[in-house]
Design an enzyme around this catalytic site. Structure first.
Site, PDB file in Angstrom:
ATOM      1  N   HIS A 131       0.972  -1.090   0.037  1.00  9.53           N
ATOM      2  CA  HIS A 131       0.086  -0.214  -0.022  1.00  9.53           C
ATOM      3  C   HIS A 131       0.938   1.211   0.191  1.00  9.53           C
ATOM      4  O   HIS A 131       2.096   1.055   0.398  1.00  9.53           O
ATOM      5  CB  HIS A 131      -0.860   0.091   1.027  1.00  9.53           C
ATOM      6  CG  HIS A 131      -0.176  -0.140   2.502  1.00  9.53           C
ATOM      7  ND1 HIS A 131       0.303  -1.356   3.053  1.00  9.53           N
ATOM      8  CD2 HIS A 131      -0.017   0.625   3.629  1.00  9.53           C
ATOM      9  CE1 HIS A 131       0.679  -1.200   4.204  1.00  9.53           C
ATOM     10  NE2 HIS A 131       0.637   0.095   4.519  1.00  9.53           N
ATOM     11  N   HIS A 140       1.006   5.370   0.929  1.00 10.38           N
ATOM     12  CA  HIS A 140       0.372   6.449   1.975  1.00 10.38           C
ATOM     13  C   HIS A 140       0.380   7.745   0.916  1.00 10.38           C
ATOM     14  O   HIS A 140       1.558   8.038   0.129  1.00 10.38           O
ATOM     15  CB  HIS A 140       1.292   6.597   2.976  1.00 10.38           C
ATOM     16  CG  HIS A 140       1.383   5.652   3.907  1.00 10.38           C
ATOM     17  ND1 HIS A 140       0.495   5.495   4.914  1.00 10.38           N
ATOM     18  CD2 HIS A 140       2.297   4.412   3.750  1.00 10.38           C
ATOM     19  CE1 HIS A 140       0.707   4.183   5.610  1.00 10.38           C
ATOM     20  NE2 HIS A 140       1.958   3.566   4.729  1.00 10.38           N
TER      21      HIS A 140
END
Length: 333
Positions: free
Chosen positions: A261, A263
Site C-alpha cells: 500500500h 500512503h
C-alpha cells in the site's frame, strides 16, 4: 448479547462497545498529535487478548476552518469567541492567555475515537510505548530473518484488506478505484484521518495485486503499477481540494501490514509516519528501480527502527541468540 457474541458480531456499534469499556492501562500518548491509546476490556472481567481486550484511540481533531468561517459572524450567539468558556486567565504586558472550552456542538466534533476489538497481543504491543531498536538489514539478512517472518504471517491478519478490496466493507469510503488485477488499486481515507480537514489529508492506495507484501518485492515488472498510483493519486486528492503539487506519496518499510500500500498525504501534514527510518518516497522508489537497477530492492541494504515489543524484533532477537557465533551480526542498537 453476550460478550463472546459481541466479539464475533461485526455489526455491534462502537457506542455499545465503548459503553462497556473498562480501562486497564494507558498504553501510550503522543503530545504532538494530541493522541492517547488506552487498553481495557469490554465488560468488567480479566483482560484476555483476542477475547475481550480492546484498544481505544482518542485523538483531538484539527479545527474546521470552514465551520469557523461559517459561524464567525457578529453577535455573541454566532461567533467563535462567544462560545468560549474560560478558566484561569493570565496577562503580561500585551500578552494574555487562558485555558477553556469551545462549544463543540456549534463547531463540529473535536475528538476522534477508534476501537480495536477484540484486540490481540500484537495489537496491544503495537500501540504500547516501547523502546526502539535499529536494524541494518542486508539482502542476506532479509532472506534469513525478515522474509521467513513475513511469509509466516497468517492470511487472516490481512483479511480486513481483502474485505476492502472486494467492497464487502467501507465501499462508501472509496474515492478512486482502478479495478485492473495487475496494475489497479483502490484509494480511500486512512483511518487516522477524519476526511474533513484538507491540510491533514491522509489517503492510502491499496493494490489489488496479491503477493506483493513489501518494498522488498518490487522490481521493474511493478513499475506500471507504481506509476499508475503516482499518476492517479491527484484524482482522489482533488476531491478534497488538494492539488497535485501538495502530495507526498511514500511506502513504509517495515509496513504495519504485509500487503503493498502507498500512503498519500498533504505535504503540510507532519508526523512520525514520514520519518526517514520508515518512509520511502514513491518517486525515489520508481527512480531506484528504473534508473539504477531493476532488482534494486533485492540488492540494497535497508535500515529501520523496530519497537522492542514487536513480533519482528522478537524474531530478530531469536536469530541473534541462535547465530551469535556463526552468522555476521547486523547493526542493532
Amino acid at each position: 448479547m453476550s460478550l463472546s457474541e459481541q466479539a464475533t458480531d461485526t455489526t455491534t456499534s462502537i457506542k455499545t462497545l465503548l459503553d462497556q469499556f473498562r480501562l486497564k492501562e494507558v498504553l501510550n500518548e503522543d503530545i504532538s498529535s494530541k493522541t492517547v491509546w488506552l487498553l481495557g476490556t469490554v465488560g468488567n472481567t480479566d483482560l484476555v487478548p483476542g477475547v475481550n481486550a480492546a484498544v481505544v484511540t482518542l485523538e483531538r481533531l484539527a479545527f474546521d476552518t470552514q465551520s469557523i468561517s461559517n459561524h464567525g459572524l457578529p453577535g455573541p450567539d454566532a461567533s467563535l469567541l462567544g462560545s468560549l468558556a474560560l478558566g484561569s486567565e493570565e496577562q503580561n504586558d500585551v500578552y494574555s492567555w487562558a485555558a477553556g472550552y469551545i462549544n463543540s456542538r456549534k463547531f463540529g466534533p473535536d475528538i476522534r475515537v477508534s476501537l480495536i476489538y477484540p484486540a490481540t497481543q500484537k495489537h496491544i504491543a503495537k500501540h504500547r510505548r516501547q523502546h526502539r531498536r535499529w536494524i541494518t538489514e542486508t539482502p542476506g539478512l532479509y532472506s534469513l530473518v525478515t522474509k521467513p517472518f513475513i511469509d509466516a504471517q497468517p492470511a487472516s491478519r490481512i483479511q480486513w484488506v481483502y474485505n476492502i478490496l472486494s467492497r464487502k466493507v467501507e465501499a462508501d469510503r472509496i474515492v478512486y478505484e482502478d479495478p485492473d488485477p495487475e496494475n489497479g488499486f483502490i484509494i480511500l481515507p486512512d483511518l487516522k484521518w477524519d476526511a474533513s480537514n484538507a491540510a491533514s489529508m491522509y489517503l492510502v492506495a491499496i493494490v489489488h495485486r496479491q503477493g506483493l507484501k513489501s518494498l522488498r518485492d518490487l522490481t521493474d515488472s511493478h513499475l506500471p503499477l507504481l506509476k499508475n498510483i503516482r499518476n492517479k493519486a491527484n484524482v482522489a486528492a482533488e476531491k478534497y481540494g488538494v492539488p497535485h503539487d501538495k502530495l507526498r506519496l511514500y511506502i513504509h518499510y517495515q509496513p504495519s501490514y504485509y500487503h503493498l500500500h502507498v500512503h498519500i498525504t498533504n505535504v503540510d501534514l507532519e508526523g512520525r509516519g514520514i520519518a526517514a527510518d520508515r518512509a520511502h518516497l514513491l518517486d525515489t522508489v520508481i527512480s531506484n528501480i528504473e534508473d539504477i537497477a531493476p532488482d534494486y530492492y533485492q540488492k540494497v541494504t535497508l535500515a529501520y527502527a523496530l519497537g522492542s515489543d514487536t513480533e519482528l524484533w522478537q524474531h530478530w532477537t531469536a536469530h541473534l541468540d541462535s547465530h551469535s557465533t556463526t552468522e555476521p551480526t547486523p547493526e542493532v542498537n
